[in-house]
Structure formats: C-alpha cells, structure tokens
Design a protein around this motif. Structure first.
Motif, PDB file in Angstrom:
ATOM      1  N   LEU A  61      37.068  43.658  35.240  1.00  0.00           N
ATOM      2  CA  LEU A  61      37.884  42.533  35.716  1.00  0.00           C
ATOM      3  C   LEU A  61      36.977  41.705  36.617  1.00  0.00           C
ATOM      4  O   LEU A  61      36.049  42.245  37.216  1.00  0.00           O
ATOM      5  CB  LEU A  61      39.068  43.046  36.539  1.00  0.00           C
ATOM      6  CG  LEU A  61      39.926  44.151  35.900  1.00  0.00           C
ATOM      7  CD1 LEU A  61      40.880  44.737  36.931  1.00  0.00           C
ATOM      8  CD2 LEU A  61      40.700  43.601  34.715  1.00  0.00           C
ATOM      9  N   GLY A 102      36.915  36.912  40.917  1.00  0.00           N
ATOM     10  CA  GLY A 102      37.862  35.807  41.128  1.00  0.00           C
ATOM     11  C   GLY A 102      39.255  36.147  40.617  1.00  0.00           C
ATOM     12  O   GLY A 102      40.258  35.763  41.222  1.00  0.00           O
ATOM     13  N   THR A 119      40.777  39.241  40.314  1.00  0.00           N
ATOM     14  CA  THR A 119      41.560  40.206  41.114  1.00  0.00           C
ATOM     15  C   THR A 119      41.854  39.638  42.504  1.00  0.00           C
ATOM     16  O   THR A 119      42.915  39.898  43.057  1.00  0.00           O
ATOM     17  CB  THR A 119      40.875  41.592  41.227  1.00  0.00           C
ATOM     18  OG1 THR A 119      39.708  41.482  42.010  1.00  0.00           O
ATOM     19  CG2 THR A 119      40.526  42.167  39.867  1.00  0.00           C
ATOM     20  N   ILE A 168      44.356  46.291  43.718  1.00  0.00           N
ATOM     21  CA  ILE A 168      44.795  47.531  44.367  1.00  0.00           C
ATOM     22  C   ILE A 168      44.393  48.750  43.542  1.00  0.00           C
ATOM     23  O   ILE A 168      44.213  48.673  42.331  1.00  0.00           O
ATOM     24  CB  ILE A 168      46.330  47.551  44.583  1.00  0.00           C
ATOM     25  CG1 ILE A 168      47.079  47.357  43.255  1.00  0.00           C
ATOM     26  CG2 ILE A 168      46.745  46.513  45.591  1.00  0.00           C
ATOM     27  CD1 ILE A 168      48.576  47.585  43.380  1.00  0.00           C
ATOM     28  N   LEU A 205      47.181  33.294  43.019  1.00  0.00           N
ATOM     29  CA  LEU A 205      47.518  33.148  41.597  1.00  0.00           C
ATOM     30  C   LEU A 205      46.830  31.939  40.956  1.00  0.00           C
ATOM     31  O   LEU A 205      47.382  31.308  40.048  1.00  0.00           O
ATOM     32  CB  LEU A 205      49.052  33.061  41.421  1.00  0.00           C
ATOM     33  CG  LEU A 205      49.845  34.193  42.075  1.00  0.00           C
ATOM     34  CD1 LEU A 205      51.348  33.939  41.971  1.00  0.00           C
ATOM     35  CD2 LEU A 205      49.506  35.547  41.464  1.00  0.00           C
ATOM     36  N   TRP A 240      43.687  49.895  21.603  1.00  0.00           N
ATOM     37  CA  TRP A 240      43.403  49.089  22.804  1.00  0.00           C
ATOM     38  C   TRP A 240      43.901  47.662  22.594  1.00  0.00           C
ATOM     39  O   TRP A 240      44.558  47.074  23.447  1.00  0.00           O
ATOM     40  CB  TRP A 240      41.898  49.106  23.099  1.00  0.00           C
ATOM     41  CG  TRP A 240      41.510  48.374  24.369  1.00  0.00           C
ATOM     42  CD1 TRP A 240      40.920  47.152  24.457  1.00  0.00           C
ATOM     43  CD2 TRP A 240      41.690  48.821  25.721  1.00  0.00           C
ATOM     44  NE1 TRP A 240      40.716  46.812  25.777  1.00  0.00           N
ATOM     45  CE2 TRP A 240      41.178  47.809  26.579  1.00  0.00           C
ATOM     46  CE3 TRP A 240      42.234  49.971  26.313  1.00  0.00           C
ATOM     47  CZ2 TRP A 240      41.180  47.928  27.966  1.00  0.00           C
ATOM     48  CZ3 TRP A 240      42.239  50.077  27.699  1.00  0.00           C
ATOM     49  CH2 TRP A 240      41.720  49.066  28.505  1.00  0.00           C
ATOM     50  N   TYR A 273      54.390  42.673  41.260  1.00  0.00           N
ATOM     51  CA  TYR A 273      52.951  42.444  41.463  1.00  0.00           C
ATOM     52  C   TYR A 273      52.416  41.951  40.125  1.00  0.00           C
ATOM     53  O   TYR A 273      52.871  42.396  39.080  1.00  0.00           O
ATOM     54  CB  TYR A 273      52.268  43.748  41.888  1.00  0.00           C
ATOM     55  CG  TYR A 273      50.748  43.636  41.960  1.00  0.00           C
ATOM     56  CD1 TYR A 273      50.146  42.628  42.703  1.00  0.00           C
ATOM     57  CD2 TYR A 273      49.927  44.544  41.290  1.00  0.00           C
ATOM     58  CE1 TYR A 273      48.757  42.511  42.776  1.00  0.00           C
ATOM     59  CE2 TYR A 273      48.540  44.444  41.358  1.00  0.00           C
ATOM     60  CZ  TYR A 273      47.962  43.423  42.097  1.00  0.00           C
ATOM     61  OH  TYR A 273      46.596  43.297  42.160  1.00  0.00           O
ATOM     62  N   LEU A 274      51.432  41.033  40.121  1.00  0.00           N
ATOM     63  CA  LEU A 274      50.960  40.386  38.883  1.00  0.00           C
ATOM     64  C   LEU A 274      52.176  39.773  38.194  1.00  0.00           C
ATOM     65  O   LEU A 274      52.395  39.946  36.998  1.00  0.00           O
ATOM     66  CB  LEU A 274      50.286  41.407  37.960  1.00  0.00           C
ATOM     67  CG  LEU A 274      49.160  42.234  38.595  1.00  0.00           C
ATOM     68  CD1 LEU A 274      48.795  43.409  37.714  1.00  0.00           C
ATOM     69  CD2 LEU A 274      47.931  41.379  38.880  1.00  0.00           C
TER      70      LEU A 274
HETATM   71  P1  FAD Z   1      42.340  36.650  34.434  1.00  0.00           P
HETATM   72  O1  FAD Z   1      43.355  37.386  33.657  1.00  0.00           O
HETATM   73  O2  FAD Z   1      41.299  35.953  33.681  1.00  0.00           O
HETATM   74  O3  FAD Z   1      43.038  35.639  35.454  1.00  0.00           O
HETATM   75  C1  FAD Z   1      44.116  36.056  36.259  1.00  0.00           C
HETATM   76  C2  FAD Z   1      44.618  34.895  37.118  1.00  0.00           C
HETATM   77  O4  FAD Z   1      43.635  34.542  38.080  1.00  0.00           O
HETATM   78  C3  FAD Z   1      44.905  33.631  36.322  1.00  0.00           C
HETATM   79  O5  FAD Z   1      45.949  32.949  36.947  1.00  0.00           O
HETATM   80  C4  FAD Z   1      43.615  32.841  36.463  1.00  0.00           C
HETATM   81  O6  FAD Z   1      43.786  31.461  36.310  1.00  0.00           O
HETATM   82  C5  FAD Z   1      43.198  33.210  37.878  1.00  0.00           C
HETATM   83  N1  FAD Z   1      41.750  33.225  38.058  1.00  0.00           N
HETATM   84  C6  FAD Z   1      40.829  33.883  37.319  1.00  0.00           C
HETATM   85  N2  FAD Z   1      39.605  33.686  37.837  1.00  0.00           N
HETATM   86  C7  FAD Z   1      39.765  32.878  38.916  1.00  0.00           C
HETATM   87  C8  FAD Z   1      38.881  32.309  39.863  1.00  0.00           C
HETATM   88  N3  FAD Z   1      37.582  32.540  39.821  1.00  0.00           N
HETATM   89  N4  FAD Z   1      39.409  31.537  40.837  1.00  0.00           N
HETATM   90  C9  FAD Z   1      40.740  31.296  40.912  1.00  0.00           C
HETATM   91  N5  FAD Z   1      41.623  31.801  40.035  1.00  0.00           N
HETATM   92  C10 FAD Z   1      41.139  32.586  39.054  1.00  0.00           C
HETATM   93  N6  FAD Z   1      45.041  45.188  38.967  1.00  0.00           N
HETATM   94  C11 FAD Z   1      45.007  45.842  40.127  1.00  0.00           C
HETATM   95  O7  FAD Z   1      45.234  45.259  41.182  1.00  0.00           O
HETATM   96  N7  FAD Z   1      44.720  47.177  40.152  1.00  0.00           N
HETATM   97  C12 FAD Z   1      44.412  47.875  39.038  1.00  0.00           C
HETATM   98  O8  FAD Z   1      44.139  49.058  39.103  1.00  0.00           O
HETATM   99  C13 FAD Z   1      44.409  47.188  37.801  1.00  0.00           C
HETATM  100  N8  FAD Z   1      44.084  47.819  36.664  1.00  0.00           N
HETATM  101  C14 FAD Z   1      44.074  47.135  35.500  1.00  0.00           C
HETATM  102  C15 FAD Z   1      43.715  47.805  34.338  1.00  0.00           C
HETATM  103  C16 FAD Z   1      43.679  47.143  33.130  1.00  0.00           C
HETATM  104  C17 FAD Z   1      43.283  47.885  31.880  1.00  0.00           C
HETATM  105  C18 FAD Z   1      44.064  45.784  33.077  1.00  0.00           C
HETATM  106  C19 FAD Z   1      44.092  45.068  31.785  1.00  0.00           C
HETATM  107  C20 FAD Z   1      44.444  45.111  34.223  1.00  0.00           C
HETATM  108  C21 FAD Z   1      44.450  45.782  35.450  1.00  0.00           C
HETATM  109  N9  FAD Z   1      44.800  45.148  36.634  1.00  0.00           N
HETATM  110  C22 FAD Z   1      44.761  45.831  37.818  1.00  0.00           C
HETATM  111  C23 FAD Z   1      45.279  43.763  36.639  1.00  0.00           C
HETATM  112  C24 FAD Z   1      44.162  42.793  36.961  1.00  0.00           C
HETATM  113  O9  FAD Z   1      43.749  42.921  38.301  1.00  0.00           O
HETATM  114  C25 FAD Z   1      44.653  41.367  36.794  1.00  0.00           C
HETATM  115  O10 FAD Z   1      45.156  41.170  35.527  1.00  0.00           O
HETATM  116  C26 FAD Z   1      43.511  40.396  37.067  1.00  0.00           C
HETATM  117  O11 FAD Z   1      43.997  39.104  37.071  1.00  0.00           O
HETATM  118  C27 FAD Z   1      42.506  40.539  35.993  1.00  0.00           C
HETATM  119  O12 FAD Z   1      41.331  39.863  36.310  1.00  0.00           O
HETATM  120  P2  FAD Z   1      40.725  38.917  35.224  1.00  0.00           P
HETATM  121  O13 FAD Z   1      39.353  38.622  35.677  1.00  0.00           O
HETATM  122  O14 FAD Z   1      40.898  39.450  33.880  1.00  0.00           O
HETATM  123  O15 FAD Z   1      41.671  37.647  35.477  1.00  0.00           O
END
Ligand code: FAD
Length: 523
Positions: free
Chosen positions: A159, A162, A164, A170, A215, A364, A471-472
C-alpha cells in the motif's frame, strides 16, 4: 520553458473543453507539453474491491510534485472546468475511492520512488523522507539496511504511504504507537488550488491535520517524513484460542494494557475450517487445534488472539520469559497457545504470503466486499451479535478481524472519524469483515449485491444503536457522509472550502459533488 508552459496551458484547456463536451472529442493519447496525459489505463478504473469500475477520461503519470501542481493550478484557475482529479496509490481501495469518473487519475507510483533515511544519534529521532507513491514494503526494505523501521504499520505492506495516510493506517502496533497518521513529522502536499506546501504540526498545521485521514479531499501528498525506530531482529509471534467472546476481549484488553511487554495485538474470529487455515499460512507453528464447529443451525464459534514481542538481540531480552509472564495472565483454552520466532521482516510481510497463496489458486482477484468499523468498547458484545446475525459461519469466506485500539493514541485534530467518546472508555475496537466473493465459486452479481446489502445493514444498525463509525468508509450519498462526520462535519467542510474550493479532488469518495453539480450541498 515559456513555450512549454504555454503549450501545457493550451493543451489543458483543450482537455477541459473535451471533458466538458458531451461529445468527448479527444479519445487518443494526449501530449500536453511537459504534462503527458494518457488516455485511461486498465489500473486507473479498477481497485482491490472489484465492485466499481469508473473510467477516467485521462491519466497523469507525474514525474514530480510540480507536474501535479501544474495540473491542479490550471484546473482551479478555470471556472469553466468540471474536471475532477483523484490520486491513486496502489489502488487497494474497495469502493472506487481512488477513481475519477470522466476525470483525471494521478498515478502516484509514477513519481520517482525517493526514500531518504536519517539516523539520529543518541537521544535524537530517526526518520525517512519518502515520496507519496512509495509502498511501505519498499520503505521497510530500505530502512532495515540501517537497522531502522517505521513504528506503526498496516497488516499488508503493498500500500502506498499517501494512500494509508489519507485514511489512518492501523495494525496490531496501533495500541502502542497510534495509527500511521500519528507517526508523521512533516508532509509535502499539493493542495486543490495547486499550491505546493510543506506542512507539519508547527507550520501550516491546519493543512497537515486536514490531510491526515482526509480521504484525499484537501491535497495530494507528494512527500512524507515518517518517524523511525530501531528495528528488532526477530519477533516472537503467539496465537491463543478461545471459545468465549468475553474472555477473548478481556484478554485482548489485558494485553494492550501492557505496552512495556507487548508490541503487537490483533485477533480474529474462527468461524470454520477455512478461516482457521487461511489466516495460518504465514504462521509457521504446528497448530494442533481441531475444534468442533457444530452444525449449520447450531454453530460453535471460536476466537484467536494474536500478539507479538520484539526481540532486540543486543538488549538481551529473554522473549521466552516475557511471553511466559504474559501468557500466565491469559485465560485461553487449555493447551491452545502456540508460538513461533520469525524475522521482523517476515512478520510484517505476513499477508504477502496469504496473497501469494490466494493468487496461486485464483482467489486474489475476486470481489472484496469489505466492511471495517470502529466500535466503542461498550457496544462490542452487541456488535458481535449483530455480526453473527448477518454471517453464515459455515459458508463465510475471508477473515473477520477484531482488536482493541486506544483512543489517546489518536490526534483528534486530524480528519479521521472515530466513535464519539461518550464514556470514559479508553478502549475502542476495530472490526474488519474482510470477505472474498468469488464469481467462479458461485458468488456473482446477485450474491455480491446481497453481501453489500448485509454490510450496509450492519453499518447502519451499528451506527445508529452503538455509535460505531466506518473505517475506510463508503457512503452512497452525501447525506450519509454528513451523518458519518456528525459534529465534525463543519470542520471537514470548512477545510474543503479552504484547500480545494472547487471540489476538484477525491471524487471517488462521493463526499462533495462539484459545486456546480449541486451548489446547495454542504454550504
Ligand atoms: P488507494 O486505494 O490508491 O487510495 C485510497 C484513497 O487515498 C483514495 O481516496 C485516493 O484518492 C487517496 N490517495 C491515494 N494516494 C494519495 C496521496 N498521495 N495523497 C492524497 N490522497 C491519496 N488499512 C489499514 O489501515 N490497515 C490494514 O491492516 C490494512 N490492510 C489491508 C490489506 C489489504 C489486502 C488491502 C487491500 C487493504 C488494506 N488496508 C488496510 C486498507 C488500505 O490502507 C487502504 O485501502 C489504503 O487506501 C490503500 O492504500 P493505496 O495506496 O492502495 O490507496
């Protein structure tokens, strides 16, 4: 340079006109001088949830913060424009949060992956400066070379920083160090107005706090300074099984009350054989737990606490003894405690093993109707009952996580939404209902819709009766978001007006329709 800028401006204007036009006359790759906008890519309209697939009109693969600034400055200077922009990290959202229907997706992974490490001397802090599109796994690999690592994690490391930080970030360390958003020292952000701002708790603190848990609504995080600590070499990883929910949660709360001994606490519900084994792939102990799951009409449910103790070899910690001290105070099922020692890297990267295993059997890239909720401690037993009313233990596919967090590790100035602290409880829980729905295994459109309906029922009921918050979060209407934020709405909306007045950013969240789409909302 001047010519290039002019070229960009003209090209962007053409883009805006094309996006606003009902005829969408530009369909081929677009060269916008230094800003090379591409037609949509396959990744830009998809995410881990595989529920929504909104195509953007164009994709920007930025090479620098300046590219993003150029795009947003131009769009925010053009009152003609209805164009929206979403930053996309690793696209591991569930409900299209990083998508931009007919807008522009900024693929953050294209930014040069810079990771600069600073190791502090005695009494000084250590930190990493990283670009917003860097994945946590890359930061871990680099920082371990200096014997350092971030303090606070997510369970899965593929992930982006930016992504998370826009939510919270968390995992089992959150009770001890707070979420990832409590472990950031400084950010570089491109606001919705296109300004590049370096902010921190002492400089432009309003923007800093807005963006953390924001967000993606106020700005795009292009750089972050992440606090590091000394990394342990090994981790003692322990699992203990329970057949009673209250004993399970009491023992979790006991563990989070011992931060000097315990480094990580999570837990999950064991509903069936699949949930017992699917979460055990990375746990290399020989688990001799063969529970009786009962019958379909009269199921027996079990619970597993997972905790970990770090082993800093130089400190001469006897982790065996520490685990012994801790486990003597626990009330798990007789003989149902298992432990194993693994490297710190393997422990943090454990979900990758699950991923590889699921990928190998084609499970997956399926639908993931996930629901995550923060539940006040006072409501956790009722939430468990509500959950079990909406889950069929024999056929549930996926994982249900439950673990405690401590409120005082969260900064309420950030944009993150937690349940109101009506009582003096320091503890709240996070519950993650992480379902897989495989069309090939019989869960196609109608089945998926039914699972989504059930999750909405759980979220709505828990929201109204228990004061729980998603959350999310995903809310299908702006009024749902209004309720979600509750008394925090005004601050959130005011921050939007300040940092992204034309509501260009984060359309996939569905919080703020563009002003000209619905001028009355939220004003
Ligand atoms: P994206 O899905 O690409 O974006 C998420 C959001 O953030 C969107 O609104 C996007 O526009 C915005 N965004 C992205 N990058 C930026 C940036 N640079 N600046 C401003 N906004 C931005 N979360 C937890 O907290 N704990 C966990 O243990 C956890 N485990 C996970 C396990 C899996 C297998 C998956 C699929 C998800 C998990 N998540 C967990 C959720 C994850 O933290 C969120 O879905 C997070 O948004 C994923 O990061 P991403 O880079 O894929 O973001």
């Amino acid at each position: 340079m001047e010519v290039a800028m002019l070229c960009t401006r003209v090209s962007l204007l053409i883009l805006i006109l094309s996006l606003c036009s009902p005829y969408k006359f530009i369909q081929s790759p677009m060269d916008f001088g230094p800003l090379n906008l591409l037609p949509t890519t396959t990744t830009a309209s998809s995410d881990f949830g595989r529920i929504l697939f909104h195509s953007p009109a164009a994709v920007l693969k930025p090479q620098s913060s300046r590219d993003i600034s150029l795009l947003l400055s131009f769009l925010s200077g053009s009152s003609l424009s209805k164009v929206t922009v979403a930053a996309r990290g690793a696209g591991h959202s569930i409900h299209g949060q990083a998508q931009a229907l007919d807008g522009i997706v900024v693929e953050m992974c294209s930014l040069p992956a810079e990771i600069e490490l600073y190791k502090g001397g005695e009494g000084e802090i250590s930190y990493a400066d990283v670009s917003g599109g860097v994945m946590w796994i890359d930061l871990l690999e680099q920082s371990l070379k200096l014997g350092l690592a971030p303090r606070s994690w997510t369970d899965y490391l593929y992930l982006t920083v930016g992504g998370t930080l826009s939510n919270a970030g968390i995992s089992g360390q959150t009770f001890k160090h707070g979420p990832q958003i409590s472990n950031v020292l400084q950010l570089e952000v491109v606001t919705g107005r296109g300004e590049i701002v370096t902010c921190s708790p002492s400089k432009d603190a309003d923007l800093f706090n807005a963006v953390l848990g924001g967000l993606g609504q106020f700005g795009i995080i292009t750089r972050a300074r992440i606090l590091l600590q000394e990394a342990p070499q090994k981790v003692k990883w322990v699992r203990a099984f329970y057949d009673d929910f209250s004993t399970f949660t009491q023992n979790q709360e006991l563990l989070v009350s011992m931060p000097d001994l315990v480094d990580y606490v999570e837990g999950f519900i064991v509903l069936n054989e699949q949930s017992l084994h699917s979460s055990s792939i990375a746990f290399p102990a020989n688990v001799d737990f063969n529970p009786d799951f009962g019958t379909k009409n009269n199921p027996n449910i079990y619970y597993c606490i997972e905790f970990a103790v770090h082993n800093y070899q130089h400190e001469n910690t006897n982790v065996e003894q520490v685990v012994e001290v801790i486990s003597r105070q626990m009330s798990h099922m007789v003989s149902q405690l298992y432990s194993v020692e693994v490297s710190y890297f393997d422990f943090l990267n454990r979900v990758r093993m699950e991923e590889m295993s699921l990928r190998s059997i084609g499970l997956w890239e399926v639908h993931h109707p996930w629901l995550n909720m923060f539940v006040p401690k006072a409501g956790i037993n009722d939430f468990r009952d509500l959950l079990m009313d909406n889950v069929s233990p024999d056929s549930f596919e996926g994982l249900i996580l439950i673990y405690p967090l401590l409120r005082d590790k969260w900064d309420t100035n950030t944009s993150v939404v937690l349940p109101d602290s009506g009582s003096t409880d320091r503890v709240m829980y996070v519950v993650g209902i992480l379902r897989s729905a495989n069309p090939e295994g019989g869960c196609s459109y109608h089945c998926l819709q039914e699972l989504l309906r059930r999750h909405r029922r759980i979220a709505d009921t828990a929201g109204v009766h228990l004061g729980a918050k998603q959350y999310l979060a995903h809310h299908p209407t702006p009024s749902g978001w209004h309720q979600h934020f509750g008394r925090r709405w005004e601050r959130f909306a005011e921050r939007k007006t300040r940092f992204d007045p034309l509501r260009i950013l984060g359309p996939g969240q569905g919080i703020f329709p563009r002003r000209d789409d619905n001028a009355a909302f939220g004003s």
